[in-house]
Design an enzyme around this catalytic site. Structure first.
Site, PDB file in Angstrom:
ATOM      1  N   ARG A  83       0.832  -1.209   0.000  1.00 10.09           N
ATOM      2  CA  ARG A  83       0.000   0.000   0.000  1.00 10.09           C
ATOM      3  C   ARG A  83       0.866   1.260   0.000  1.00 10.09           C
ATOM      4  NH1 ARG A  83      -4.501   0.341   4.515  1.00 10.09           N
ATOM      5  NH2 ARG A  83      -2.683   0.817   5.782  1.00 10.09           N
ATOM      6  N   LYS A 185      -2.906   6.536   1.012  1.00  5.78           N
ATOM      7  CA  LYS A 185      -2.782   6.982   2.408  1.00  5.78           C
ATOM      8  C   LYS A 185      -1.911   8.236   2.442  1.00  5.78           C
ATOM      9  CE  LYS A 185      -2.434   4.694   6.908  1.00  5.78           C
ATOM     10  NZ  LYS A 185      -3.666   5.209   7.476  1.00  5.78           N
ATOM     11  N   GLU A 221     -16.496   5.442   4.678  1.00  5.15           N
ATOM     12  CA  GLU A 221     -15.539   5.109   5.736  1.00  5.15           C
ATOM     13  C   GLU A 221     -15.979   5.697   7.057  1.00  5.15           C
ATOM     14  OE1 GLU A 221     -11.524   4.640   5.313  1.00  5.15           O
ATOM     15  OE2 GLU A 221     -11.411   5.622   3.368  1.00  5.15           O
TER      16      GLU A 221
END
Ligand code: PLP
Ligand code: COI
Length: 341
Positions: A83, A185, A221
């Site tokens: 990620r 992220k 989320e």
């Protein structure tokens, strides 16, 4: 004799504590250097660093766990490496090999072994890797140099309740755009979330729920965690959207719910107007672990799932399975656990 630190392990929250060593590696002329452990918890960067002006950076979060036998283990660090590389690619920063990432994580854990909380305290060592664009650039373009850095802190629960349910609220803000950086992220997503978070907390909620940025009809989320719901016919459901951060915990739960608990699982739309389909709901993430959702406030109406005070039985089973694997009490799927020797 091994170093001892004076920390009240059972009462840790999620806040900064200075540990002894951190790792730093620099990228220049197309390659990363070897990297090294350092003691100073400050580093100096140029005033024209793209990380400061244009948010050219990204980060990760993973934990080290102490087992009953006193060993230290990591949970799926290869997924964090992947990620991190995806996030780097999205904001045009150089990635790195999984080996380099995992080796750096291990070095930091080993050097700060005294801060890995004891088994049974419920606490863990949280690792925060990040990559930042440095060097002097003033046009909006990728930096000439980068820093990859990891520090660690011992932590307890991210949401105060631990396994006690907390309530969340929807809000009118978006953390990410439909084709923006939601799946990466990157810090900008979190800067965008600070105001809605504060508004939610000021109203007495643990955090806010983000709805899909295009139609505001579907759950995306839960603040800094992913959402899951358990339907009345016992299916594990989690939202499917390109603007959600792909949570390693969520993908682990999808697997565990199916393979360990024999549940049907689905990634699909979760309509905010159809919360009635769920008997239980939760937030999941590295920091959040599994936090049961008591209720969700939407348009001034609090929809309560299982209970505002008691964790539901399916959420508890998922928690026990995940937590058991992370701390070495339940056998993990192949490749999920990496020991720090
Ligand atoms: N969603 C957001 C926005 C997050 O910051 C996090 C934390 O990393 C998660 C979800 C959960 O992801 P993971 O389970 O990989 O920690
Ligand atoms: C994590 O769970 O690792 C996160 O990054 C959440 C957060 C504290 C931003």
């Amino acid at each position: 004799m091994a170093k001892e630190v004076n920390i009240d392990w059972s009462n840790l929250g999620f806040s900064y504590i200075k540990t002894d060593f951190r790792y730093i590696s620099r990228w220049k002329d197309g390659e990363w250097d070897e990297g090294q452990l350092v003691e100073d918890n400050k580093f100096y960067i140029e005033e024209g660093a793209t990380a400061l002006h244009y948010g050219q950076q990204c980060f990760e979060g993973l934990k080290a766990y102490r087992t009953k036998e006193g060993k230290i283990q990591l949970f799926r660090p290869d997924q964090n490496a992947k990620r991190l590389n995806n996030s780097c690619e999205r904001v045009m920063m150089p990635g790195m090999s999984e080996e380099k990432f995992i080796d750096a994580v291990k070095q930091v854990v080993k050097a700060n072994e005294a801060y890995v909380p004891p088994y049974g305290s419920g606490a863990t060592l949280y690792l925060r890797p990040f990559v930042v664009g440095v060097g002097n650039t003033i046009g909006v373009s990728p930096a000439p140099e980068y820093i990859f850095y990891i520090f660690c802190i011992p932590v307890g629960p991210y949401f105060k309740g631990g396994l006690s349910p907390v309530n969340f609220t929807t809000n009118d803000y978006d953390r990410a755009a439909p084709h923006g950086t939601g799946a990466a992220k990157v810090g900008g997503n979190y800067a965008a979330s600070m105001m809605p978070h504060k508004i939610a907390v000021d109203k007495g909620f643990a955090d806010c729920i983000y709805l899909d940025p295009k139609t505001h009809t579907k759950i995306e989320e839960v603040g800094a965690a992913n959402f899951f719901g358990i339907t009345k016919d016992n299916k594990f459901i989690t939202p499917d959207s390109p603007s959600i951060l792909p949570s390693i915990t969520k993908y682990s739960l999808l697997y565990l719910a199916k393979e360990y608990l024999g549940m049907e699982v689905e990634e699909r739309d979760v309509l905010i107007d159809n919360l009635d389909e769920f008997k239980e709901a939760g937030a999941c993430g590295t920091a959040a672990v599994i936090t049961p959702i008591g209720g969700i406030n939407h348009n001034d109406n609090l929809h309560v799932f299982h209970s505002e005070t008691e964790v539901g039985p399916v959420t508890k089973k998922l928690y026990d399975t995940l937590y058991g694997i992370q701390f070495g009490d339940v056998e993990a799927p192949e490749g999920w656990i990496v020991e720090v020797e």
